[in-house]
Design an enzyme around this catalytic site. Structure first.
Site, PDB file in Angstrom:
ATOM      1  N   GLY A 116      12.996  -0.381  -2.455  1.00 30.72           N
ATOM      2  CA  GLY A 116      11.749  -0.708  -1.756  1.00 30.72           C
ATOM      3  C   GLY A 116      12.074  -1.130  -0.336  1.00 30.72           C
TER       4      GLY A 116
ATOM      5  N   GLY B 205       9.573  -2.310   2.018  1.00 22.15           N
ATOM      6  CA  GLY B 205       8.498  -3.054   2.673  1.00 22.15           C
ATOM      7  C   GLY B 205       9.056  -4.366   3.203  1.00 22.15           C
TER       8      GLY B 205
ATOM      9  N   GLY C 195      11.787  -5.905   0.814  1.00 21.27           N
ATOM     10  CA  GLY C 195      12.998  -5.098   0.739  1.00 21.27           C
ATOM     11  C   GLY C 195      13.801  -5.161   2.024  1.00 21.27           C
TER      12      GLY C 195
ATOM     13  N   ASP D  83       5.998   0.514  -9.993  1.00 29.08           N
ATOM     14  CA  ASP D  83       7.138   1.248 -10.568  1.00 29.08           C
ATOM     15  C   ASP D  83       8.321   0.334 -10.898  1.00 29.08           C
ATOM     16  OD1 ASP D  83       5.647   3.601  -9.952  1.00 29.08           O
ATOM     17  OD2 ASP D  83       6.386   3.468  -7.896  1.00 29.08           O
TER      18      ASP D  83
ATOM     19  N   HIS E 193     -10.522  -8.958  -3.859  1.00 28.15           N
ATOM     20  CA  HIS E 193     -11.052  -9.263  -2.537  1.00 28.15           C
ATOM     21  C   HIS E 193     -12.555  -9.040  -2.575  1.00 28.15           C
ATOM     22  CE1 HIS E 193     -11.607  -9.514   1.737  1.00 28.15           C
ATOM     23  NE2 HIS E 193     -10.351  -9.915   1.856  1.00 28.15           N
TER      24      HIS E 193
ATOM     25  N   ARG F 290     -11.984 -16.803  -2.315  1.00 24.42           N
ATOM     26  CA  ARG F 290     -12.110 -15.380  -2.636  1.00 24.42           C
ATOM     27  C   ARG F 290     -12.633 -15.160  -4.052  1.00 24.42           C
ATOM     28  NH1 ARG F 290      -6.688 -12.490  -0.054  1.00 24.42           N
ATOM     29  NH2 ARG F 290      -7.353 -12.723   2.095  1.00 24.42           N
TER      30      ARG F 290
ATOM     31  N   GLU G  60       5.842  -8.718  -3.907  1.00 22.30           N
ATOM     32  CA  GLU G  60       4.720  -8.659  -4.842  1.00 22.30           C
ATOM     33  C   GLU G  60       5.128  -8.197  -6.241  1.00 22.30           C
ATOM     34  OE1 GLU G  60       1.248  -6.623  -3.306  1.00 22.30           O
ATOM     35  OE2 GLU G  60       0.095  -6.998  -5.122  1.00 22.30           O
TER      36      GLU G  60
ATOM     37  N   ARG H  37      -3.501 -16.436  -5.149  1.00 20.77           N
ATOM     38  CA  ARG H  37      -2.728 -16.509  -3.919  1.00 20.77           C
ATOM     39  C   ARG H  37      -3.589 -16.958  -2.744  1.00 20.77           C
ATOM     40  NH1 ARG H  37      -2.155 -13.254   0.397  1.00 20.77           N
ATOM     41  NH2 ARG H  37      -3.227 -11.480  -0.518  1.00 20.77           N
TER      42      ARG H  37
ATOM     43  N   SER I 131       1.375 -14.289   1.402  1.00 24.06           N
ATOM     44  CA  SER I 131       2.135 -13.150   0.874  1.00 24.06           C
ATOM     45  C   SER I 131       3.137 -12.638   1.899  1.00 24.06           C
ATOM     46  CB  SER I 131       1.213 -12.019   0.417  1.00 24.06           C
ATOM     47  OG  SER I 131       0.337 -11.646   1.449  1.00 24.06           O
TER      48      SER I 131
END
Lengths: 232, 539
Positions: free
Chosen positions: B8, B10, B13, B207, B228, B265, B349, B360, B365
């Site tokens: 990963g 992002g 990662g 995954d 959301h 939220r 995540e 959260r 995040s």
């Protein structure tokens, strides 16, 4: 609505074929998804659906767009991007991005002691909105003649660090973009026109040329005109 | 052979890879897409950190996080992350992140649930700009990337320790084996199981959580999914909280207001969902904010509303609905980001570090991916430096995965998995979404188990090995089915309401029974097992 898609598969004959499809969708991406429910072999990339991940850039009627923010029109011709390896149908390799960014040394080379302020952040605000979708790269005519050209997104990103007050080694950054870089741009402005984020790589390249001048580097193309060069 | 394999690319990662490389480890980043296409780029609001003690304090940040987590955020990790936050911002600043400034200070704004303005931001592009700066930094360090590789499984050595991963080379369709001493999973969340009812990228299919579960890892708190409140009605594209913060109103088709727009939220999402269940339509009204404000602050949203919904927020209220946005649960990790398998780490995540608990807080995040991504990278690098390479041989699972991919092409095409996937998203949204009940959840679970049985009748129509997107989506669907089962089991067992999890048949919070993390794993026969682990007492 009817659209045409230029499809490609390296082991099919013919490798390239134009297909016509009926489909619907508010965006081109939705339409491609809609077509795919009927033809599962149609290959394209999809990601954020909101114009920020940069994975779905294609050409429509010869002009680069993001499929997820483009509204399809009757008889549109959809094609893969130019100048990057076509893998299958509308999917192209993104491997050139890493190569070009590395060659342009588009990162903070050596942090200075200076703090970034409001004004400096605004100077590079637009450039740092780049999503690396490769639209500009695909639109750039220099690649017709020079495959090694650093190209618009890598040069914009180079400028973004050159202009960053936190960068100490500006000269090294400029040295990295001299060869196949800032002097090879024809300033045609295609990149600026197609950028989905409204970035102006052409102007960033001009800014880099300005920095190069200040560091004493000359446009090598001028020297062939005798008296314009410094070497006479 | 590498010291550390990061799966990963992002925020989590890249942070892990950079930290491990700076520690001296040989790092390889393996990712499903090109790094900057990761979902981190979609984060808009900001990244929380207390930079100065004037009026704000780290304790207040800790308190806000714990409060939002409704008892399930672990004080120890919350304290670590909140204390680390300032370092994270300074680090991001030092590598070139262009945060929005006020004069020469990083500007901060207030997000929902925060007692003070402590979210650092870069206009509405916070995630994008952090992600791209991290990528630039990784290139500077010459970190090696192997992209367009789809994670299949974690390879375990004979002693049960991590030896690497198997991946599908998306371009060639071949299965590849990548060996290394330690693996960090940073593969993102799974809110896309809600299909069209999710704000997430198409890629958020969990995954890594699926692979971890198959390898024998524990996963936890899977029932906690944040919805959301304001996603565009037909496309689920997010309209940022900044709109309500600036005074946008929530109304139904009769023009009636029905909720305090600035409530949390989950409260706002529930109020909207209730209106919809009563047959009303719900709109976000920005018309009174004026064109100038909208163009300045929400230009992306305006453009997307016009394209997707044919509605210009300047002229008409936008039709909206709540949509699945973030998954708090994931791979169960300890304070050092270690999973229950030696040599296997998880961050971001896809992991459940117990930072967010049952819900959260906005702005936490991006903080998590940087702070805990780095932590995972450092821990993995340190473990790797004291460890031998796994034996260089072809592992059994690599052969099995190759055979599996080939077998997928032989399945009969009697049931269309794309239709099944769409249906699953729909029934999850209605029955395992904002409101849940035992009968609804059990109904979905029965449907899911039926779908599991039918998987071997859902063959592929695209027969090509080369960049077969139908194949990728089918494997993703398999992962979605696998982890949705854990989501449903967790939601059925938790007979209380807490944070994002609301049971209409058990509307109250029950600390006596459920001040605990729900932990799920698969036994040797592949059967789902579940237990509760009490939250540690604050020390």
């Amino acid at each position: 609505m009817k659209i045409r898609i230029r499809r490609y598969h390296p082991s099919f004959e013919p490798k390239v074929k134009l297909f016509e499809y009926e489909g619907e969708g508010s965006t081109l991406l939705e339409m491609l998804e809609n077509i795919k429910t009927k033809d599962r072999t149609l290959t394209f990339n999809k990601g954020c659906r909101s114009g920020i991940c940069g994975c779905c850039a294609v050409k429509v009627n010869g002009k680069e767009v993001l499929a997820c923010t483009y509204e399809p029109k009757e008889n549109d011709l959809v094609e893969p991007l130019s100048f990057s390896e076509n893998i299958r149908d509308l999917v192209c390799s993104a491997s050139h991005i890493e190569t070009l960014l590395k060659r342009a040394r588009a990162f903070l080379e050596k942090p200075s002691n200076k703090k970034q302020d409001e004004e400096n952040e605004k100077t590079i605000r637009k450039q740092t909105e780049c999503i690396l979708c490769s639209s500009c790269h695909s639109s750039c005519p220099v690649y017709e003649v020079n495959k090694n050209f650093l190209g618009p997104f890598a040069l914009t990103r180079s400028y973004r660090y050159v202009a960053d007050i936190r960068e100490e080694e500006k000269r090294e950054k400029i040295e990295a973009v001299l060869k196949d870089g800032i002097w090879d741009c024809t300033l045609c402005g295609n990149c600026t026109e197609v950028c989905p984020q409204g970035i102006d790589p052409k102007n960033d390249i001009l800014m880099l040329q300005g920095y190069a001048g200040r560091f004493g580097f000359q446009n090598p193309n001028l020297s062939s005109f005798g008296s314009f060069g410094l070497d006479f | 052979m590498r010291d550390v394999i990061v799966v990963g690319a992002g925020g989590a990662g890249l942070s892990a890879a950079i930290a491990a490389a700076e520690r001296g480890a040989e790092v390889l980043v393996v990712a499903k897409t090109f790094p900057t296409q990761s979902q981190t780029c979609m984060a808009q609001g900001g990244i929380n950190a207390v930079l100065k003690q004037n009026g704000d304090s780290i304790n207040a940040h800790i308190e806000d996080t714990l409060k939002s987590g409704a008892g399930l955020a672990e004080p120890e990790i919350v304290k670590y992350v909140c204390e680390e936050a300032k370092n994270v911002i300074e680090w991001l600043d030092s590598i070139g992140t262009p945060f929005t400034r006020k004069k020469d200070e990083i500007a901060q704004r207030r997000l929902g649930g925060a007692s003070k303005p402590r979210a650092c931001y870069a206009q509405d592009f916070t995630g994008l700009k952090i992600l791209h700066t991290l990528y630039d930094r990784a290139l500077k360090l010459d970190i090696e990337f192997l992209t367009e590789r789809f994670l299949l499984n974690v390879i375990l050595d004979h002693n049960g320790e991590t030896a690497g991963i198997t991946v599908l080379n998306k371009t060639s369709g071949e299965v590849e084996q990548i060996l290394g001493k330690c693996v960090v999973l940073a593969t993102g969340g799974f809110a896309k199981v809600y299909g069209k009812f999710s704000t997430n990228s198409h890629q958020a299919t969990g995954d890594g959580i699926g692979a971890a579960l198959r390898a024998g890892c524990k996963i936890s708190n899977m029932e906690f999914v944040q919805f959301h409140p304001t996603a565009l009605y037909s496309s689920s594209v997010l309209i940022s909280e900044a709109a309500r913060g600036a005074g946008a109103k929530l109304i139904n088709q009769k023009g009636e207001r029905f909720v305090d727009e600035l409530a949390t939220r989950d409260e706002v999402a529930r109020a909207i969902f209730k209106e919809m269940e009563n047959g009303n339509e719900v709109f976000l009204d920005l018309t009174h904010l004026g064109e100038e404000f909208i163009e300045q602050n929400l230009p992306q949203e305006r453009r997307l509303a016009v394209i997707y919904e044919k509605q210009d927020p300047i002229k008409t209220p936008l039709k909206i609905k709540p949509a699945a946005h973030y998954t708090m649960g994931g791979i169960d990790v300890d304070l050092r980001m270690r999973t229950s398998i030696k040599g296997l780490y998880a961050a971001g995540e896809c992991a459940d570090a117990k930072l967010h608990g049952a819900n959260r807080l906005g702005g936490n995040s991006l903080l998590e991916v940087c702070a805990l991504g780095r932590k995972a990278g450092l821990e993995a690098a340190d473990e790797a430096s004291a460890k031998e390479f796994p034996k260089n041989r072809q592992y059994e699972i690599t052969k099995r995965d190759s055979a599996f991919i080939k077998a997928l092409f032989t399945l009969p095409n009697k049931i269309d998995f794309v239709k099944k996937r769409e249906f699953l998203g729909k029934i999850l949204y209605s029955n395992a979404g904002v409101f849940r009940s035992e009968s609804g959840l059990k109904g979905v679970l029965a449907e899911l188990r039926q779908t599991q049985k039918e998987l071997s009748f859902m063959g592929l129509k695209d027969r090509s090995l080369r960049y077969n997107t139908e194949l990728f989506e089918f494997i993703e669907f398999g992962n979605m089915i696998e982890i949705t089962e854990a989501l449903l089991v967790g939601a059925i067992n938790r007979t209380e309401s807490r944070g994002s999890h609301f049971r209409v048949d058990f509307p109250d919070r029950n600390d006596r029974s459920f001040l605990a993390h729900s932990v799920i794993w698969k036994n040797d026969e592949g059967v789902i097992c579940a237990e509760y682990r009490r939250v540690k007492e604050s020390t």
